[in-house]
Scaffold this motif. Structure first.
Motif, PDB file in Angstrom:
ATOM      1  N   ARG A 173       0.848  -1.198   0.000  1.00  0.00           N
ATOM      2  CA  ARG A 173       0.000   0.000   0.000  1.00  0.00           C
ATOM      3  C   ARG A 173       0.875   1.236   0.000  1.00  0.00           C
ATOM      4  O   ARG A 173       1.989   1.206   0.510  1.00  0.00           O
ATOM      5  CB  ARG A 173      -0.845   0.054   1.273  1.00  0.00           C
ATOM      6  N   HIS A 174       0.328   2.322  -0.523  1.00  0.00           N
ATOM      7  CA  HIS A 174       1.029   3.605  -0.416  1.00  0.00           C
ATOM      8  C   HIS A 174       0.138   4.539   0.398  1.00  0.00           C
ATOM      9  O   HIS A 174      -1.092   4.510   0.259  1.00  0.00           O
ATOM     10  CB  HIS A 174       1.273   4.172  -1.818  1.00  0.00           C
ATOM     11  N   TYR A 175       0.751   5.372   1.230  1.00  0.00           N
ATOM     12  CA  TYR A 175      -0.004   6.234   2.142  1.00  0.00           C
ATOM     13  C   TYR A 175       0.376   7.694   1.912  1.00  0.00           C
ATOM     14  O   TYR A 175       1.567   8.022   1.828  1.00  0.00           O
ATOM     15  CB  TYR A 175       0.311   5.831   3.585  1.00  0.00           C
ATOM     16  N   ILE A 176      -0.617   8.535   1.797  1.00  0.00           N
ATOM     17  CA  ILE A 176      -0.379   9.988   1.703  1.00  0.00           C
ATOM     18  C   ILE A 176      -1.259  10.639   2.781  1.00  0.00           C
ATOM     19  O   ILE A 176      -2.462  10.366   2.826  1.00  0.00           O
ATOM     20  CB  ILE A 176      -0.814  10.529   0.316  1.00  0.00           C
ATOM     21  N   PRO A 177      -0.691  11.485   3.639  1.00  0.00           N
ATOM     22  CA  PRO A 177      -1.557  12.145   4.628  1.00  0.00           C
ATOM     23  C   PRO A 177      -2.627  12.986   3.904  1.00  0.00           C
ATOM     24  O   PRO A 177      -2.316  13.611   2.893  1.00  0.00           O
ATOM     25  CB  PRO A 177      -0.585  13.050   5.402  1.00  0.00           C
ATOM     26  N   THR A 178      -3.830  12.956   4.431  1.00  0.00           N
ATOM     27  CA  THR A 178      -4.902  13.740   3.804  1.00  0.00           C
ATOM     28  C   THR A 178      -4.535  15.215   3.866  1.00  0.00           C
ATOM     29  O   THR A 178      -4.252  15.735   4.952  1.00  0.00           O
ATOM     30  CB  THR A 178      -6.243  13.502   4.538  1.00  0.00           C
ATOM     31  N   PRO A 179      -4.522  15.904   2.721  1.00  0.00           N
ATOM     32  CA  PRO A 179      -4.166  17.330   2.747  1.00  0.00           C
ATOM     33  C   PRO A 179      -5.157  18.121   3.613  1.00  0.00           C
ATOM     34  O   PRO A 179      -6.328  17.781   3.662  1.00  0.00           O
ATOM     35  CB  PRO A 179      -4.273  17.767   1.281  1.00  0.00           C
TER      36      PRO A 179
END
Ligand code: BGC
Length: 256
Positions: free
Chosen positions: A36-42
């Motif tokens: 999985r790849h994770y990006i913090p919610t802007p």
């Protein structure tokens, strides 16, 4: 029964209040292909900022043109249009999320409610496989999401997470996040969850309740203590359910 299509790979993206998770999904198997790849919610989670994050996710996986993209979204999404905004920016209301993401990606995106996406995955491949009658899937995360099924078929966009008890919206009150945010003991939180699920059960009389969302990893702490008429089980795909359900739904709708 809900069936997932025979197809190959799709990209699933699950947009949450704190993080955006994505992964390539092997659609026939209903499993993640790779990490999985994770990006913090802007913050603020405006349409432009989320569209940019969705594009970043696609770029991370370098998906070939024509790969279906499914997006699980934390709000009501009817015919592509966002109808409420509890955990996202209010500027989403009335916006066509499918058009926005399709334009951002340059490829068709399918958008559905996050709990519906998770529920579809659980019904097809997880804890709800073979379930007949009424099944209620409840996701306990930043808020509470719901997905309601009859003999495996979804009634989309139910918002039973927002049931109100004594004038209190259960969504922030009994969610998994409430336990941490308010520093509740397990006993205090379980008592809220019992009230919430007891009320939901009284209104819907499900045969089966599947508990998903982050806190379902700790199901042994609370499932045995709940007193409900329905059979209550832990979701099997837990935090991957939204990704898998969205990817499979996109693949089914695109006939890939
Ligand atoms: C939203 C639902 C969503 C749930 C979980 C609620 O606040 O109204 O649409 O499914 O949060 O993200």
């Amino acid at each position: 029964m809900t069936t997932m299509p025979a197809g190959s790979v799709a990209l699933g993206i699950d947009i949450g209040g704190t993080g955006i998770k994505g992964a390539l999904v092997d659609v026939p198997a209903g499993t993640l292909r790779g990490k999985r790849h994770y990006i913090p919610t802007p913050q603020p989670p405006t349409p432009e900022a989320i569209a940019e994050a969705v594009r970043e996710m696609r770029d991370h996986f370098d998906v070939p043109a024509g790969t279906p993209v499914g997006v699980a979204f934390p709000a009501i999404v009817r015919h592509g249009i966002v109808r409420n905004a509890t955990n996202i920016d209010p500027s989403w209301i009335g916006m066509n999320a499918e058009t926005l993401f399709t334009e951002a990606l340059g490829a068709p995106a399918t958008v559905l409610n996050d709990a519906d996406a998770a529920g579809l995955a659980e019904m097809a491949l997880g804890a709800g496989r073979q379930a007949e009658g009424v099944t209620l899937v409840v996701t306990l995360g930043t808020g509470i999401g719901s997905a309601l099924f009859l003999d495996g078929r979804l009634l989309p966009n139910t918002e039973f997470g927002h049931l109100s008890i004594n004038g209190i919206d259960c969504c922030p009150w009994a969610s998994g996040a409430a336990r941490v945010k308010e520093g509740l003991s397990w006993a205090q939180w379980i008592s809220r969850l019992q009230d919430y699920l007891g009320f939901a059960e009284f209104l819907m009389w499900p045969d089966l309740i599947i508990i998903g969302g982050g806190i379902s990893q700790d199901a042994e702490q609370f499932l045995p203590l709940l007193q409900l008429d329905a059979r209550v089980v832990q979701a099997q795909m837990q935090n991957d359910a939204g990704i898998i359900g969205a990817a499979c739904e996109a693949s089914a709708l695109r006939g890939v």
